[in-house]
Design an enzyme around this catalytic site. Structure first.
Site, short mmCIF file in Angstrom:
data_model
loop_
_atom_site.label_atom_id
_atom_site.label_comp_id
_atom_site.label_asym_id
_atom_site.label_seq_id
_atom_site.Cartn_x
_atom_site.Cartn_y
_atom_site.Cartn_z
N ARG A 25 -0.59 -5.11 -5.93
CA ARG A 25 0.70 -5.03 -6.62
C ARG A 25 1.25 -3.59 -6.56
NH1 ARG A 25 3.59 -2.20 -10.18
NH2 ARG A 25 1.70 -1.89 -11.41
N ASP A 26 0.63 -2.68 -7.27
CA ASP A 26 1.17 -1.31 -7.35
C ASP A 26 1.14 -0.64 -5.98
OD1 ASP A 26 2.30 0.83 -8.62
OD2 ASP A 26 0.48 1.51 -9.61
N HIS A 217 -4.68 4.21 -15.98
CA HIS A 217 -4.11 3.96 -14.65
C HIS A 217 -3.52 5.27 -14.15
CE1 HIS A 217 -1.33 1.40 -11.98
NE2 HIS A 217 -0.75 2.59 -11.95
N HIS A 219 -2.33 7.99 -11.05
CA HIS A 219 -1.89 8.25 -9.68
C HIS A 219 -2.40 9.64 -9.31
CE1 HIS A 219 1.29 5.01 -8.95
NE2 HIS A 219 0.64 4.66 -10.04
N CYS A 250 5.19 7.31 -4.85
CA CYS A 250 5.93 7.67 -6.06
C CYS A 250 7.39 7.78 -5.66
CB CYS A 250 5.41 9.01 -6.59
SG CYS A 250 6.42 9.67 -7.92
N ASN A 259 -1.81 5.64 -6.09
CA ASN A 259 -2.87 5.46 -7.08
C ASN A 259 -4.12 6.21 -6.63
OD1 ASN A 259 -1.30 2.62 -6.94
ND2 ASN A 259 -2.06 2.96 -9.00
#
Ligand code: ZN
Length: 322
Positions: A25-26, A217, A219, A250, A259
């Site tokens: 997803r991310d 979470h 990055h 980003c 991430n």
């Protein structure tokens, strides 16, 4: 006592943590080229066979908003569920919740930003309106017997407003708890977290919502992603999110890394005496495979260098480096 276990004890680290893979997803949501549904499914299945049990598998968002994730239902349907994996999915609104419930996901994740401007930019709503909208999502999920988790984006800083007050986070966590959401993820959306902020925010959350599970979470936008994990471990946090290869980016910093990489996270955890139930070599193999899928090098490092004790033949290298 072994060196690693001794280290973990000195810092008060938990014995075992859960690694949540958010790459599907991310990691993928901002990719301009569509990644084949079969590759997304293979990515989850591969990581599941390496021992990862939790995935943020996709998002039931409008296909116009995020075309990359337009195959959400197919991805969920295609994953081998016999391995006892938990598939969570982002759900931005009641319509997404209905679709996620129909796809039989294991958990839904609602999300809002700790900063008002980021929330407006992200979902075109005030934080208040976002929270109000989650009530219907929660009731749809509850009806279907599915748990709901809450994420807080820009929890360590906002690209528009700068510092984010810790009270903004505890207020949201309390509002979540009021709706029965007792799993909160602090998202470092644009890589603004630092160890002192991690410690401050984890402590404040513990005090505000003692019954709530906290996930972190990070990055690696500014290169301190794993240091932040170390700070979180020392605070007793047991749930960390990462993406294979360090996929993702980003939107506010073109060229910035995404991430923290799952293979780097697992490597560090094991070397610091924290168990994950994950096979570090198999995860590194999956990261190398992922580079093939993406057709480019990814930022993760552990897969490139190989195991720490991998030895080279002395005559195989021209010169030793400093
Ligand atoms: Zn993220």
């Amino acid at each position: 006592m072994t060196r690693t276990a001794d280290y973990a004890r000195r810092y008060g680290f938990p014995q075992r943590v859960r690694v949540v893979e958010v790459g599907p997803r991310d990691g993928l949501q901002a990719e301009p080229e569509f990644i084949a549904t079969t590759d997304k499914i293979a990515m989850i299945d591969r990581l599941a066979s390496a021992g990862i049990r939790e995935f943020e598998a996709t998002s039931f968002v409008s296909p116009r908003a995020v075309p990359q994730l337009r195959d959400a239902a197919e991805v969920i349907a295609g994953v081998d569920r016999t391995r006892r994996v938990r598939l969570t999915t982002l759900v931005p609104n009641p319509r997404g919740a209905v679709a996620a419930a129909a796809a039989r996901v294991d958990a839904m994740v609602v999300f809002l930003s700790a900063s008002e401007s980021h929330n407006r930019k992200n979902v075109n709503r005030s934080r208040e309106q976002s929270l109000e909208g989650f009530r219907e999502v929660v009731s749809i999920a509850r009806e279907a017997g599915i748990t709901v988790r809450g994420a807080i984006a820009t929890a360590f800083g906002c690209p528009f407003e700068g510092e984010v007050d810790v009270a903004a986070i505890t207020d949201i966590a309390r509002a979540y708890a009021g709706m029965g959401i007792t799993h909160v993820t602090l998202g470092d959306t644009t890589g603004m977290a630092t160890p002192p902020l991690v410690v401050e925010r984890c402590r404040a959350l513990r005090e505000a919502v003692p019954q709530t599970d906290i996930a972190l979470h990070f990055h690696n936008t500014r290169g301190v992603g794993l240091v932040n994990v170390h700070a979180g471990l020392a605070e007793g946090i047991t749930i960390f999110e990462s993406s294979i290869g360090g996929l993702g980016g980003c939107p506010f910093a073109p060229g910035a890394t995404g991430n923290i990489a799952t293979e780097d996270l697992v490597y560090m955890l094991h070397e610091c005496g924290v168990e994950t139930g994950i096979d570090a070599d198999a995860v590194a193999d999956a990261a190398a495979w992922m580079e093939g899928v993406m057709g480019r090098k990814l930022p993760g490092q552990a897969a490139k260098a190989g195991p720490r004790l991998r030895r080279s033949a002395m005559d195989a290298v021209a010169t030793a480096c400093g």
